[in-house]
Design a protein around this motif. Structure first.
Motif, short mmCIF file in Angstrom:
data_model
loop_
_atom_site.label_atom_id
_atom_site.label_comp_id
_atom_site.label_asym_id
_atom_site.label_seq_id
_atom_site.Cartn_x
_atom_site.Cartn_y
_atom_site.Cartn_z
N LYS A 35 7.80 16.14 7.35
CA LYS A 35 8.61 15.73 8.50
C LYS A 35 9.68 14.74 8.07
O LYS A 35 9.40 13.85 7.28
N SER A 36 10.86 14.88 8.61
CA SER A 36 11.89 13.91 8.27
C SER A 36 11.65 12.57 8.95
O SER A 36 12.12 11.53 8.49
N ASP A 37 10.86 12.59 10.04
CA ASP A 37 10.61 11.34 10.77
C ASP A 37 9.13 11.00 10.88
O ASP A 37 8.74 10.22 11.73
N GLY A 38 8.30 11.57 10.03
CA GLY A 38 6.87 11.27 10.04
C GLY A 38 6.60 9.87 9.53
O GLY A 38 7.34 9.34 8.69
N ILE A 39 5.54 9.27 10.01
CA ILE A 39 5.19 7.90 9.62
C ILE A 39 4.98 7.78 8.11
O ILE A 39 5.49 6.86 7.48
N LEU A 40 4.22 8.70 7.52
CA LEU A 40 3.99 8.67 6.08
C LEU A 40 4.64 9.88 5.41
O LEU A 40 4.13 10.41 4.43
N SER A 41 5.79 10.28 5.90
CA SER A 41 6.54 11.37 5.28
C SER A 41 7.19 10.87 4.00
O SER A 41 7.31 9.65 3.77
N VAL A 42 7.61 11.79 3.17
CA VAL A 42 8.34 11.41 1.96
C VAL A 42 9.59 10.62 2.36
O VAL A 42 9.92 9.60 1.75
N PHE A 89 0.84 -1.20 0.00
CA PHE A 89 0.00 0.00 0.00
C PHE A 89 0.88 1.25 0.00
O PHE A 89 0.63 2.20 -0.75
N CYS A 90 1.92 1.27 0.82
CA CYS A 90 2.81 2.43 0.89
C CYS A 90 3.57 2.65 -0.41
O CYS A 90 3.77 3.79 -0.83
N PHE A 91 3.99 1.58 -1.07
CA PHE A 91 4.68 1.72 -2.36
C PHE A 91 3.74 2.34 -3.39
O PHE A 91 4.14 3.23 -4.14
N VAL A 92 2.50 1.88 -3.40
CA VAL A 92 1.52 2.43 -4.34
C VAL A 92 1.23 3.89 -3.99
O VAL A 92 1.17 4.76 -4.86
N LEU A 125 8.54 7.07 3.32
CA LEU A 125 8.13 6.31 2.14
C LEU A 125 9.36 5.93 1.31
O LEU A 125 9.42 4.82 0.76
N ASN A 126 10.35 6.81 1.25
CA ASN A 126 11.59 6.47 0.56
C ASN A 126 12.36 5.39 1.32
O ASN A 126 12.94 4.50 0.71
N GLN A 127 12.38 5.48 2.64
CA GLN A 127 13.08 4.48 3.46
C GLN A 127 12.48 3.09 3.28
O GLN A 127 13.20 2.09 3.31
N LEU A 128 11.17 3.03 3.09
CA LEU A 128 10.53 1.73 2.85
C LEU A 128 11.11 1.05 1.61
O LEU A 128 11.24 -0.17 1.57
N ILE A 129 11.47 1.84 0.65
CA ILE A 129 12.01 1.29 -0.59
C ILE A 129 13.50 0.97 -0.45
O ILE A 129 13.96 -0.08 -0.88
N HIS A 130 14.24 1.86 0.19
CA HIS A 130 15.70 1.76 0.17
C HIS A 130 16.34 1.15 1.42
O HIS A 130 17.51 0.79 1.37
N ASN A 131 15.61 1.05 2.52
CA ASN A 131 16.20 0.55 3.76
C ASN A 131 15.56 -0.80 4.10
O ASN A 131 14.38 -0.86 4.45
N PRO A 132 16.31 -1.89 4.03
CA PRO A 132 15.72 -3.21 4.27
C PRO A 132 15.23 -3.43 5.70
O PRO A 132 14.45 -4.33 5.94
#
Length: 138
Positions: free
Chosen positions: A97-104, A28-31, A107-114
């Motif tokens: 926000k740099s540390d918001g739950i659904l911040s940019v 869902f977050c990736f979409v 969302l980027n960390q979800l993709i790039h940080n395992p």
């Protein structure tokens, strides 16, 4: 979503609706991240005569959060439209926000940080804050 360059946003929205956030929170977050990126690009393309752009003068891509700030300023007429500002404040507060739950950033960390992840409950709570901006761009 209406307007030029939004067919993919429509497809992503239809796919997001079919996802069960409890079972597929990352999907869902990736979409969602894709929808924001494509919507921002389409919005800037629609309003390029107003100076909105997704690229810097050197041709490199700008950060999504900066683009979203510019779009929010455009939508609120530089904070003169109080109704629109009130509607979009929560979205930019969360997305920026740099540390918001659904911040940019998240969302980027979800993709790039395992090792980075988000729980379904967090997504559901914060989605209500960011959705108005997604809706306003489309």
């Amino acid at each position: 979503p209406l307007g030029h360059n939004r067919a993919k946003v429509v497809t992503l929205r239809e796919e997001a609706i079919k996802l069960d956030i409890q079972k597929t929170p990352l999907s869902f977050c990736f979409v969602l991240r894709s929808m924001f990126e494509i919507s921002a690009k389409a919005y800037c393309d629609d309003h390029k005569t107003d100076g909105l752009s997704t690229t810097r003068a050197d041709g490199n891509d700008r950060n999504l959060v900066d683009i979203l700030r510019d779009i929010t300023n455009h939508l609120t007429k530089n904070k003169k439209d109080r109704v629109k500002e009130k509607l979009l404040h929560g979205a930019m507060a969360e997305m920026g926000k740099s540390d918001g739950i659904l911040s940019v950033t998240s969302l980027n960390q979800l993709i790039h940080n395992p090792r980075f992840s988000i729980t379904p409950n967090d997504i559901c709570i914060m989605f209500g804050n960011i959705y108005p901006l997604l809706e306003a761009m489309n």
